[in-house]
Motif scaffolding. Structure first.
Motif, PDB file in Angstrom:
ATOM      1  N   MET B  84      53.591   5.085  87.334  1.00 40.96           N
ATOM      2  CA  MET B  84      54.475   3.603  87.067  1.00 40.96           C
ATOM      3  C   MET B  84      54.242   2.503  87.488  1.00 40.96           C
ATOM      4  O   MET B  84      54.678   1.859  86.525  1.00 40.96           O
ATOM      5  N   VAL B  85      53.940   2.840  89.169  1.00 39.12           N
ATOM      6  CA  VAL B  85      53.532   0.815  89.886  1.00 39.12           C
ATOM      7  C   VAL B  85      52.482   0.381  88.682  1.00 39.12           C
ATOM      8  O   VAL B  85      52.741  -0.373  88.245  1.00 39.12           O
ATOM      9  N   LYS B  86      51.737   1.473  88.015  1.00 32.11           N
ATOM     10  CA  LYS B  86      50.939   0.156  86.969  1.00 32.11           C
ATOM     11  C   LYS B  86      51.657  -0.128  85.933  1.00 32.11           C
ATOM     12  O   LYS B  86      51.559  -1.414  85.593  1.00 32.11           O
ATOM     13  N   ARG B  87      52.895   0.587  85.189  1.00 29.58           N
ATOM     14  CA  ARG B  87      53.271   0.332  84.147  1.00 29.58           C
ATOM     15  C   ARG B  87      54.107  -1.406  84.585  1.00 29.58           C
ATOM     16  O   ARG B  87      54.536  -1.896  83.965  1.00 29.58           O
ATOM     17  N   VAL B  88      54.365  -0.832  85.709  1.00 33.45           N
ATOM     18  CA  VAL B  88      55.995  -1.990  86.293  1.00 33.45           C
ATOM     19  C   VAL B  88      54.560  -3.354  85.932  1.00 33.45           C
ATOM     20  O   VAL B  88      55.076  -4.174  85.417  1.00 33.45           O
ATOM     21  N   TYR B  89      53.723  -3.197  86.397  1.00 36.04           N
ATOM     22  CA  TYR B  89      53.115  -4.321  86.971  1.00 36.04           C
ATOM     23  C   TYR B  89      52.634  -4.126  85.766  1.00 36.04           C
ATOM     24  O   TYR B  89      52.838  -5.718  85.086  1.00 36.04           O
ATOM     25  N   ASP B  90      51.892  -3.826  84.231  1.00 36.78           N
ATOM     26  CA  ASP B  90      51.234  -4.448  83.401  1.00 36.78           C
ATOM     27  C   ASP B  90      52.184  -5.019  82.214  1.00 36.78           C
ATOM     28  O   ASP B  90      51.644  -5.806  81.007  1.00 36.78           O
ATOM     29  N   GLN B  91      53.560  -4.312  82.577  1.00 36.98           N
ATOM     30  CA  GLN B  91      54.801  -4.647  81.315  1.00 36.98           C
ATOM     31  C   GLN B  91      55.348  -6.342  82.288  1.00 36.98           C
ATOM     32  O   GLN B  91      55.540  -7.306  81.381  1.00 36.98           O
ATOM     33  N   CYS B 107      47.168   0.744 102.547  1.00 40.01           N
ATOM     34  CA  CYS B 107      45.948   1.500 102.575  1.00 40.01           C
ATOM     35  C   CYS B 107      46.170   2.640 102.675  1.00 40.01           C
ATOM     36  O   CYS B 107      45.761   3.879 103.171  1.00 40.01           O
ATOM     37  N   GLY B 108      47.414   3.077 102.605  1.00 38.17           N
ATOM     38  CA  GLY B 108      48.287   5.070 102.981  1.00 38.17           C
ATOM     39  C   GLY B 108      48.566   4.476 103.539  1.00 38.17           C
ATOM     40  O   GLY B 108      49.487   6.131 104.202  1.00 38.17           O
ATOM     41  N   GLY B 109      48.315   4.258 105.245  1.00 38.63           N
ATOM     42  CA  GLY B 109      49.409   3.939 106.387  1.00 38.63           C
ATOM     43  C   GLY B 109      49.005   4.867 106.765  1.00 38.63           C
ATOM     44  O   GLY B 109      47.648   5.938 106.975  1.00 38.63           O
ATOM     45  N   THR B 110      49.514   6.367 107.493  1.00 39.35           N
ATOM     46  CA  THR B 110      49.596   6.845 108.015  1.00 39.35           C
ATOM     47  C   THR B 110      49.681   8.176 107.430  1.00 39.35           C
ATOM     48  O   THR B 110      49.095   9.562 107.568  1.00 39.35           O
ATOM     49  N   PHE B 111      49.764   8.131 106.174  1.00 36.73           N
ATOM     50  CA  PHE B 111      49.737   9.185 105.308  1.00 36.73           C
ATOM     51  C   PHE B 111      47.575   9.727 104.672  1.00 36.73           C
ATOM     52  O   PHE B 111      47.567   8.865 103.813  1.00 36.73           O
ATOM     53  N   GLN B 112      47.286  10.180 105.617  1.00 40.09           N
ATOM     54  CA  GLN B 112      46.340  10.343 105.177  1.00 40.09           C
ATOM     55  C   GLN B 112      45.917  11.598 104.408  1.00 40.09           C
ATOM     56  O   GLN B 112      45.782  12.837 105.247  1.00 40.09           O
ATOM     57  N   SER B 113      46.957  11.972 102.653  1.00 45.64           N
ATOM     58  CA  SER B 113      46.961  13.009 101.953  1.00 45.64           C
ATOM     59  C   SER B 113      46.262  12.981 100.899  1.00 45.64           C
ATOM     60  O   SER B 113      46.099  12.555 100.618  1.00 45.64           O
ATOM     61  N   VAL B 120      47.679   0.707  97.742  1.00 43.76           N
ATOM     62  CA  VAL B 120      48.012   0.412  95.831  1.00 43.76           C
ATOM     63  C   VAL B 120      46.754  -0.601  95.388  1.00 43.76           C
ATOM     64  O   VAL B 120      46.639  -0.873  93.602  1.00 43.76           O
ATOM     65  N   ASP B 121      45.590  -0.693  96.051  1.00 50.09           N
ATOM     66  CA  ASP B 121      45.119  -1.893  95.252  1.00 50.09           C
ATOM     67  C   ASP B 121      43.390  -1.182  94.391  1.00 50.09           C
ATOM     68  O   ASP B 121      42.654  -1.683  94.085  1.00 50.09           O
ATOM     69  N   GLN B 122      44.319   0.130  94.667  1.00 49.09           N
ATOM     70  CA  GLN B 122      43.037   1.037  93.749  1.00 49.09           C
ATOM     71  C   GLN B 122      43.443   0.321  92.790  1.00 49.09           C
ATOM     72  O   GLN B 122      42.705   1.002  91.485  1.00 49.09           O
ATOM     73  N   ILE B 123      44.653   0.565  92.292  1.00 48.51           N
ATOM     74  CA  ILE B 123      45.609   0.444  90.128  1.00 48.51           C
ATOM     75  C   ILE B 123      46.091  -1.162  90.089  1.00 48.51           C
ATOM     76  O   ILE B 123      45.679  -1.237  88.858  1.00 48.51           O
ATOM     77  N   ILE B 124      46.316  -1.883  91.210  1.00 50.18           N
ATOM     78  CA  ILE B 124      46.227  -3.558  90.654  1.00 50.18           C
ATOM     79  C   ILE B 124      46.127  -4.369  91.707  1.00 50.18           C
ATOM     80  O   ILE B 124      46.214  -3.962  92.375  1.00 50.18           O
ATOM     81  N   PRO B 125      45.435  -5.532  90.872  1.00 52.75           N
ATOM     82  CA  PRO B 125      45.147  -6.842  92.007  1.00 52.75           C
ATOM     83  C   PRO B 125      45.987  -7.213  93.093  1.00 52.75           C
ATOM     84  O   PRO B 125      47.435  -7.186  92.760  1.00 52.75           O
TER      85      PRO B 125
END
Lengths: 165, 179
Positions: B84-91, B107-113, B120-125
């Motif tokens: 959904m985040v990628k979709r919002v960015y693409d729109q 970077c994911g913060g405390t949630f290494q899960s 989020v830079d894995q999917i959008i610039p």
């Protein structure tokens, strides 16, 4: 109703269903009489546990193979006198636990969550699919043998890998 | 897509136009209404009276990504939310910028899960990363000023959406008169 009353009432209708009574409000049911005893707990006028608050699943992998792998705890509430009852059930890895979603409607999502995160299947559930993770997720994350970071942690994430969003 | 496609070379006309366009863009960066976790509350607090994001021309939180220039990824991006985040960015229409707000989005913060996207830079610039858990509203304003600084120093023909010579033409439907 206190635990003694509940036990004597249940012994009258479903003899032999109770395996063990522990503490102030916890009973352990036998696997074979489980569904019938739950129906009694819901239907009986004097017991009247009309609300299923939650279903908890515990992974007891450390006690294998002496005992069953999973413990299921059903938290029941009676809205008349607000008494609570914990119903415990031991389930093996390949046991299909009978679904209670026909007795309490709230069991529908609770059982889906247990299935999603622990991998316990329920027989007779109308719609048993994952609820928190996605459709093509591999494994059941709250099992003790599941790696915390997941299996593909160091790989670049691909948004198209999620089928149902 | 629009004006920058006609700009080639570095003459006095182009560079002055660069300045003008960048100045106007940098002072009306409209963010997208998009919050994922507790960082969203700091984002909301930034838009309220005591911090007042409208001093920087960004008070207009658009409910549609098609009308916004800035995506503030405010919070933990779970893997199920990532499409959904990628979709919002693409729109979002070009030109667009992205702030990764807080440790989780960066970077994911405390949630290494297993359930959380590790940045989020894995999917959008991403243009600006904001540290903090969650960052204070001042930090978000500082990030916004960094975006403005980036826009002002930008050369229009170096933007990723620059396609030299391409014209944007509106399609006028042909009407035939029936006699």
């Amino acid at each position: 109703m206190d635990i003694k009353g509940i036990v004597s009432r249940l012994e009258k209708t479903d003899p032999g269903a109770i395996d063990r009574v522990s503490g102030e409000n916890e009973i352990t049911l036998n696997f074979n009489d489980f569904n019938k005893a739950m129906q009694t707990l819901h239907d009986d006028k004097s017991l009247c546990f009309d609300m299923l608050v939650d279903i908890v699943a515990i992974d007891r992998i450390d006690r294998m193979p002496q005992s069953h792998r999973f413990d299921l705890v059903y938290i029941l509430l009676c809205s008349k006198d607000f008494s609570r009852l914990l119903v415990r059930l031991a389930a093996g890895e390949d046991n299909e636990v009978p679904s209670v979603s026909s007795i309490w409607a709230s069991a529908d999502w609770a059982e889906r969550e247990v299935y999603d995160l622990m991998g316990i299947t329920f027989s007779g559930h109308p719609n048993l699919r994952r609820i928190l993770t996605w459709k093509n997720f591999e494994g059941h994350p709250l099992r003790k043998d599941f790696p915390l970071e997941g299996k593909d942690f160091d790989q670049q994430f691909d948004t198209t890998s999620i089928e149902d969003y | 897509m629009g004006i920058e496609n006609q700009l080639t070379g570095d003459n006095i006309l182009v560079t002055s136009l660069n300045k003008l366009v960048n100045w106007s863009r940098s002072n009306s960066v409209w963010p997208c209404t998009f919050g994922l976790a507790c960082c969203a509350l700091e984002m909301i607090a930034t838009s309220l009276a005591s911090f007042d994001i409208s001093r920087f021309g960004s008070e207009v939180f658009r409910p549609s990504p098609r009308q916004s220039d800035l995506l503030i990824v405010a919070g933990t991006v779970s893997k199920k939310m990532a499409p959904m985040v990628k979709r919002v960015y693409d729109q979002m229409a070009d030109p667009k910028w992205v702030i990764a707000m807080g440790a989780c989005a960066s970077c994911g913060g405390t949630f290494q899960s297993y359930a959380v996207l590790q940045g989020v830079d894995q999917i959008i610039p991403v243009d600006v990363y904001l540290p903090g858990c969650p960052p204070r509203p001042e930090a978000l304003l500082a990030g916004l000023m960094k975006i403005q600084e980036k826009i002002r120093t930008e050369n229009l023909n170096q933007r990723p959406d620059f396609k030299p010579g391409e014209r944007y033409e509106t399609q006028v439907p042909k009407v035939e008169l029936i006699r």
